[in-house]
Scaffold this motif. Structure first.
Motif, PDB file in Angstrom:
ATOM      1  N   ASP A 116       3.129   4.271   5.697  1.00 20.72           N
ATOM      2  CA  ASP A 116       1.843   4.426   5.013  1.00 20.72           C
ATOM      3  C   ASP A 116       2.108   5.087   3.660  1.00 20.72           C
ATOM      4  OD1 ASP A 116      -0.794   4.526   4.398  1.00 20.72           O
ATOM      5  OD2 ASP A 116      -1.296   6.179   5.737  1.00 20.72           O
ATOM      6  N   TYR A 117       2.110   4.290   2.597  1.00 19.39           N
ATOM      7  CA  TYR A 117       2.392   4.841   1.277  1.00 19.39           C
ATOM      8  C   TYR A 117       1.301   5.815   0.823  1.00 19.39           C
ATOM      9  CZ  TYR A 117       6.061   1.292   0.676  1.00 19.39           C
ATOM     10  OH  TYR A 117       7.194   0.527   0.813  1.00 19.39           O
ATOM     11  N   LYS A 118       1.715   6.875   0.169  1.00 22.11           N
ATOM     12  CA  LYS A 118       0.783   7.880  -0.335  1.00 22.11           C
ATOM     13  C   LYS A 118       0.598   7.688  -1.845  1.00 22.11           C
ATOM     14  CE  LYS A 118       0.732   9.759   3.745  1.00 22.11           C
ATOM     15  NZ  LYS A 118      -0.427   9.524   4.643  1.00 22.11           N
ATOM     16  N   PHE A 119      -0.629   7.713  -2.300  1.00 25.75           N
ATOM     17  CA  PHE A 119      -0.931   7.464  -3.704  1.00 25.75           C
ATOM     18  C   PHE A 119      -1.344   8.731  -4.457  1.00 25.75           C
ATOM     19  CE2 PHE A 119      -1.217   3.441  -1.609  1.00 25.75           C
ATOM     20  CZ  PHE A 119      -0.734   2.519  -2.524  1.00 25.75           C
ATOM     21  N   PRO A 169      -1.457  -1.895 -19.914  1.00 22.52           N
ATOM     22  CA  PRO A 169      -2.089  -0.879 -20.769  1.00 22.52           C
ATOM     23  C   PRO A 169      -3.436  -0.400 -20.236  1.00 22.52           C
ATOM     24  CG  PRO A 169      -1.138  -2.620 -22.108  1.00 22.52           C
ATOM     25  CD  PRO A 169      -1.027  -3.074 -20.682  1.00 22.52           C
ATOM     26  N   SER A 170      -4.144  -1.292 -19.567  1.00 19.20           N
ATOM     27  CA  SER A 170      -5.465  -0.925 -19.035  1.00 19.20           C
ATOM     28  C   SER A 170      -5.376   0.185 -18.001  1.00 19.20           C
ATOM     29  CB  SER A 170      -6.145  -2.148 -18.402  1.00 19.20           C
ATOM     30  OG  SER A 170      -5.319  -2.723 -17.399  1.00 19.20           O
ATOM     31  N   MET A 171      -4.233   0.326 -17.326  1.00 23.22           N
ATOM     32  CA  MET A 171      -4.104   1.375 -16.319  1.00 23.22           C
ATOM     33  C   MET A 171      -4.284   2.754 -16.962  1.00 23.22           C
ATOM     34  SD  MET A 171      -0.934  -0.126 -14.026  1.00 23.22           S
ATOM     35  CE  MET A 171      -1.133   0.962 -12.614  1.00 23.22           C
ATOM     36  N   THR A 172      -3.840   2.881 -18.207  1.00 22.81           N
ATOM     37  CA  THR A 172      -3.962   4.164 -18.896  1.00 22.81           C
ATOM     38  C   THR A 172      -5.302   4.314 -19.583  1.00 22.81           C
ATOM     39  OG1 THR A 172      -1.574   4.198 -19.261  1.00 22.81           O
ATOM     40  CG2 THR A 172      -2.896   5.688 -20.602  1.00 22.81           C
ATOM     41  N   TRP A 173      -5.699   3.291 -20.371  1.00 23.38           N
ATOM     42  CA  TRP A 173      -6.928   3.497 -21.137  1.00 23.38           C
ATOM     43  C   TRP A 173      -8.177   3.495 -20.259  1.00 23.38           C
ATOM     44  CZ3 TRP A 173     -10.623  -0.181 -21.073  1.00 23.38           C
ATOM     45  CH2 TRP A 173     -10.262  -1.536 -21.023  1.00 23.38           C
ATOM     46  N   SER A 211       8.184   4.223  -2.477  1.00 19.56           N
ATOM     47  CA  SER A 211       7.880   5.583  -2.016  1.00 19.56           C
ATOM     48  C   SER A 211       8.104   6.602  -3.126  1.00 19.56           C
ATOM     49  CB  SER A 211       8.754   5.948  -0.806  1.00 19.56           C
ATOM     50  OG  SER A 211       8.449   5.123   0.288  1.00 19.56           O
ATOM     51  N   PHE A 212       9.203   6.453  -3.875  1.00 19.58           N
ATOM     52  CA  PHE A 212       9.489   7.419  -4.927  1.00 19.58           C
ATOM     53  C   PHE A 212       8.596   7.210  -6.146  1.00 19.58           C
ATOM     54  CE2 PHE A 212      11.704   8.997  -8.674  1.00 19.58           C
ATOM     55  CZ  PHE A 212      11.867  10.328  -8.298  1.00 19.58           C
ATOM     56  N   ALA A 213       8.412   5.957  -6.562  1.00 16.29           N
ATOM     57  CA  ALA A 213       7.608   5.681  -7.760  1.00 16.29           C
ATOM     58  C   ALA A 213       6.197   6.243  -7.641  1.00 16.29           C
ATOM     59  CB  ALA A 213       7.561   4.183  -8.021  1.00 16.29           C
ATOM     60  N   LEU A 214       5.657   6.224  -6.435  1.00 13.87           N
ATOM     61  CA  LEU A 214       4.299   6.725  -6.235  1.00 13.87           C
ATOM     62  C   LEU A 214       4.211   8.243  -6.355  1.00 13.87           C
ATOM     63  CD1 LEU A 214       3.093   4.405  -3.325  1.00 13.87           C
ATOM     64  CD2 LEU A 214       2.440   4.298  -5.732  1.00 13.87           C
ATOM     65  N   THR A 215       5.365   8.918  -6.386  1.00 18.28           N
ATOM     66  CA  THR A 215       5.348  10.377  -6.557  1.00 18.28           C
ATOM     67  C   THR A 215       5.494  10.791  -8.027  1.00 18.28           C
ATOM     68  OG1 THR A 215       7.750  10.790  -6.428  1.00 18.28           O
ATOM     69  CG2 THR A 215       6.552  10.587  -4.344  1.00 18.28           C
ATOM     70  N   ILE A 216       5.834   9.852  -8.900  1.00 18.94           N
ATOM     71  CA  ILE A 216       6.051  10.189 -10.314  1.00 18.94           C
ATOM     72  C   ILE A 216       4.703  10.462 -10.985  1.00 18.94           C
ATOM     73  CG2 ILE A 216       6.934   9.353 -12.530  1.00 18.94           C
ATOM     74  CD1 ILE A 216       8.865   7.578 -10.932  1.00 18.94           C
ATOM     75  N   PRO A 217       4.577  11.570 -11.714  1.00 15.98           N
ATOM     76  CA  PRO A 217       3.309  11.871 -12.384  1.00 15.98           C
ATOM     77  C   PRO A 217       2.852  10.721 -13.278  1.00 15.98           C
ATOM     78  CG  PRO A 217       4.763  13.777 -12.462  1.00 15.98           C
ATOM     79  CD  PRO A 217       5.577  12.644 -11.897  1.00 15.98           C
ATOM     80  N   LYS A 221      -7.095   8.497 -11.666  1.00 14.90           N
ATOM     81  CA  LYS A 221      -5.807   7.958 -12.118  1.00 14.90           C
ATOM     82  C   LYS A 221      -4.953   7.484 -10.938  1.00 14.90           C
ATOM     83  CE  LYS A 221      -3.542  12.505 -12.482  1.00 14.90           C
ATOM     84  NZ  LYS A 221      -2.902  13.464 -13.428  1.00 14.90           N
ATOM     85  N   HIS A 222      -5.060   8.172  -9.803  1.00 21.08           N
ATOM     86  CA  HIS A 222      -4.347   7.708  -8.604  1.00 21.08           C
ATOM     87  C   HIS A 222      -5.024   6.466  -8.027  1.00 21.08           C
ATOM     88  CE1 HIS A 222      -1.879  11.185  -8.835  1.00 21.08           C
ATOM     89  NE2 HIS A 222      -2.807  12.048  -8.483  1.00 21.08           N
ATOM     90  N   TYR A 223      -6.347   6.424  -8.149  1.00 22.47           N
ATOM     91  CA  TYR A 223      -7.074   5.259  -7.672  1.00 22.47           C
ATOM     92  C   TYR A 223      -6.683   4.006  -8.460  1.00 22.47           C
ATOM     93  CZ  TYR A 223     -10.716   1.883  -6.733  1.00 22.47           C
ATOM     94  OH  TYR A 223     -11.363   0.719  -6.401  1.00 22.47           O
ATOM     95  N   VAL A 224      -6.419   4.166  -9.754  1.00 17.82           N
ATOM     96  CA  VAL A 224      -6.007   3.035 -10.581  1.00 17.82           C
ATOM     97  C   VAL A 224      -4.721   2.421 -10.040  1.00 17.82           C
ATOM     98  CG1 VAL A 224      -5.131   2.370 -12.855  1.00 17.82           C
ATOM     99  CG2 VAL A 224      -7.161   3.818 -12.685  1.00 17.82           C
ATOM    100  N   VAL A 225      -3.734   3.263  -9.748  1.00 17.65           N
ATOM    101  CA  VAL A 225      -2.467   2.773  -9.203  1.00 17.65           C
ATOM    102  C   VAL A 225      -2.698   2.121  -7.837  1.00 17.65           C
ATOM    103  CG1 VAL A 225      -0.153   3.429  -8.436  1.00 17.65           C
ATOM    104  CG2 VAL A 225      -1.159   4.517 -10.461  1.00 17.65           C
ATOM    105  N   PHE A 226      -3.478   2.796  -7.002  1.00 19.38           N
ATOM    106  CA  PHE A 226      -3.825   2.259  -5.676  1.00 19.38           C
ATOM    107  C   PHE A 226      -4.468   0.879  -5.801  1.00 19.38           C
ATOM    108  CE2 PHE A 226      -7.411   1.618  -2.790  1.00 19.38           C
ATOM    109  CZ  PHE A 226      -6.790   1.632  -1.545  1.00 19.38           C
ATOM    110  N   ASP A 227      -5.413   0.747  -6.710  1.00 21.45           N
ATOM    111  CA  ASP A 227      -6.155  -0.497  -6.864  1.00 21.45           C
ATOM    112  C   ASP A 227      -5.241  -1.644  -7.299  1.00 21.45           C
ATOM    113  OD1 ASP A 227      -9.160  -1.663  -7.456  1.00 21.45           O
ATOM    114  OD2 ASP A 227      -7.694  -2.432  -8.880  1.00 21.45           O
TER     115      ASP A 227
END
Length: 627
Positions: free
Chosen positions: A222-225, A372-376, A512-518, A470-476
């Motif tokens: 279960d990946y953590k976001f 780019p949309s992930m940030t803006w 798993s690791f990428a999802l921990t990077i700020p 911002k975590h929801y963006v990655v999750f989505d």
């Protein structure tokens, strides 16, 4: 890679539906052109079409029966670390050199906890008859390989594609209206739902245990976001570099040649670099277009030239015809309208002439903020969440519309349409090729309540949704768009051509690791994918590492002939066509006129937006006619 179909009926057995199951297995024969086999065990049916990649002998054929217990396995995918796992299983006697047998014997010895050790891409079904009959279904944690599931009373049917399940179920299947409405915005059907109310996808990282007394569902990964590590940027670059190198090396495990899908992007060229380090016989395959807007030939040449690597170009048939488009769209088993599927179809068809295994760069954008949309969008969410900045921003955007060029006007309008959105609506509306807020003659072109689609979309994996936007963006991007659109595209198109498509960046350890990077280390308003770009600049000229992202789309408006578009229009405008139950006929006509007068229409819709919407409507029509 393969395709499988299975069924169990604890009450009545499967003899009555055996012919339908055999028909279903035949329907996915393209997934396993190297052999087909099925068995009828009275209450249980197991069928498999094989694409042989590891242990090319008949010892690797499936359904594969355990040599130590009363159990069988159906497997689609590849376990890259199967040799290490085989060694861990000690004195277990094996009858093949396949990863499939290691997976089965590992489960029999350690249970579902064994699945946590797997590194690969997979969906599988195990029939375990040691202590009463049960079926174990499991799917890899990113959802790279598909697995669909039907259940009614005590009958369970499961398989690699929807078309394998549907024979014999025609009278029992109904359309999921909310999914259809969601599709008409997004251009794909979001998992775990499908266009059929009675068929769902197994969720990624899940194990489903089926017994005669019901179903038990477990997450084995279960990946953590939401977790954030405390490493600085340089340390995170170092760790990602190490994990990426190892992941690519794992992905080269095969008893056949392996190639890399080399585009002009950061991700695929990094995979190409690490693959060449491990094996200088690896070749890159690049699609060549006549249309300069889409062609990435020159940048791909720089990559291969820098590494002095092998490189071949794939000529795309720019005279794409309607028969080929129909074949591609119908293969998806439900409405699907990402035009880049055509590219993947041609690329993997060419790959099949060279080898059966192709590595792609999928996952890099979703894990490392490549869009780019992930940030803006995170900044937009903050602005509209504040009364003062929301009102001020709206005025500025309205003013900007008067002083920008055509493409900028469209972007400003899209942002204005997002301005009243709630956080979870932002992503849905941004992803939509046919947005729910579209206007036509000052009214909506849709003949239904568009809130149904967004409500369904917001409910997907709801218990996993992180609180911070911002975590929801990655999750989505990871759990919705990539899963239901991009990964389905690559699987369905590669398997249609009998090719195994691997995705090293979605290696379990990298994910798993990428999802921990700020979040802020991955991107800024000026630069996307900062970590991967930094690694890329160590391998290639720095100017290539700074290039902006290009989409992997085909120019459909110039690839299909006017006659083909005429036939599509004729189909959509027929009396009784399903499309006109959901979209105004006048708007359908408008899209075709916009296609002819592209310059005039582009004030409202981009070139790609025009043909994508036509494709969405046509795919819906095709599905309805073929179901």
């Amino acid at each position: 890679m393969c395709g499988f179909l299975g069924a169990i009926d604890f009450d009545r057995g499967i003899n009555r539906i055996y012919p339908a199951l055999q028909k279903g297995l035949t329907a996915i024969a393209h997934r396993g052109p190297d052999g087909s086999k099925d068995i009828n065990l009275e209450k249980v049916y197991l069928g498999h079409n094989r694409l042989s990649i590891v242990d090319l002998s008949s010892n690797g054929d499936q359904p594969l029966k355990s040599g130590t217990s009363d159990a069988y396995i159906l497997f689609n995918g590849m376990i890259y670390n199967y040799k290490e796992l085989k060694n861990e299983l000690g004195n277990t006697k094996f009858h093949s050199s396949s990863d499939t047998e290691v997976l089965l014997e590992g489960y029999l010895k350690e249970g579902i906890n064994f699945f946590k050790k797997l590194r690969g891409i997979y969906a599988f079904a195990i029939y375990d008859n040691r202590h009463g009959s049960k079926i174990i279904l499991a799917r890899d944690p990113s959802g790279i390989k598909p697995l669909y599931f039907y259940h009614k009373n005590n009958l369970y049917i499961f398989g690699s594609e929807i078309k394998a399940l549907t024979p014999g179920l025609r009278n029992d299947l109904t359309t999921n209206e909310d999914v259809l409405k969601c599709y008409l915005n997004l251009g794909y059907c979001p998992e775990p739902f499908t266009i059929y109310s009675q068929i769902n996808a197994i969720e990624p990282g899940n194990v489903i245990e089926i017994r005669d007394d019901g179903i038990k569902k477990t997450n084995f990964i279960d990946y953590k976001f939401t977790s954030v590590n405390e490493y600085n940027f340089s340390k995170n670059v170092e760790i990602v570099e190490e994990k990426l190198k190892e992941a690519v090396k794992r992905n080269l495990v095969a008893d056949v040649e392996v190639a890399v899908a080399l585009s002009g992007g950061i991700d695929s060229s990094l995979i190409y670099a690490y693959a060449n380090e491990a094996d200088d016989r690896i070749r890159g395959l690049t699609i060549r277009f006549d249309d300069k807007e889409y062609n990435e030939e020159e940048i791909a040449k720089i990559y291969s030239g820098t590494l002095k690597g092998k490189h071949d170009f794939v000529e795309v048939d720019t005279h794409l015809n309607l028969d080929t488009l129909n074949k591609i769209l119908i293969n998806f088993d439900q409405p699907y309208a990402d035009s880049s599927a055509i590219n993947v179809f041609y690329l993997t068809r060419a790959t099949r002439k060279v080898t059966k295994v192709l590595l792609g760069g999928d996952g890099g954008d979703e894990l490392f903020n490549g869009y780019p949309s992930m940030t803006w969008l995170t900044h937009v969410e903050k602005l509209i969440g504040n009364n003062i900045t929301r009102k001020g921003g709206e005025k500025i955007l309205e003013l900007a519309k008067a002083f920008t060029n055509t493409s900028q006007k469209r972007l400003v309008k899209r942002i204005l349409d997002l301005w009243t959105d709630k956080p979870q609506e932002l992503l849905y509306d941004w992803h939509s090729w046919f947005p729910r807020k579209t206007k036509f003659e000052n009214d909506s072109p849709f003949l239904f309540d568009t809130s149904a689609g967004i409500e369904l979309y917001s409910s997907i994996f709801k218990s996993h949704i992180p609180d911070e936007f911002k975590h929801y963006v990655v999750f989505d991007y990871f759990r919705k768009t990539m899963l239901s659109d991009y990964l389905r595209k690559t699987d369905m198109m590669s398997m249609l051509n009998g090719v195994e498509y691997r995705v090293p960046i979605l290696d379990e350890d990298i994910v798993s690791f990428a999802l921990t990077i700020p979040f802020e280390q991955k991107s800024s308003l000026k630069t996307s994918k900062k970590i991967l770009r930094t690694i890329h600049s160590k391998k290639y000229p720095v100017e290539t590492s700074r290039m902006s992202k290009k989409g992997f789309m085909i120019p459909l408006d110039t690839s299909l002939s006017k006659d083909d578009f005429g036939l599509i229009k004729e189909d959509l405008m027929k009396k009784g066509n399903i499309v006109c139950e959901y979209v105004k006929r006048e708007y359908v006509k408008f899209l075709f006129s916009a296609l002819d007068d592209r310059a005039g229409a582009q004030n409202e819709i981009s070139r790609a937006g025009i043909y994508q919407r036509i494709l969405m409507l046509y795919s819906l029509s095709l599905w309805n006619q073929s179901k």
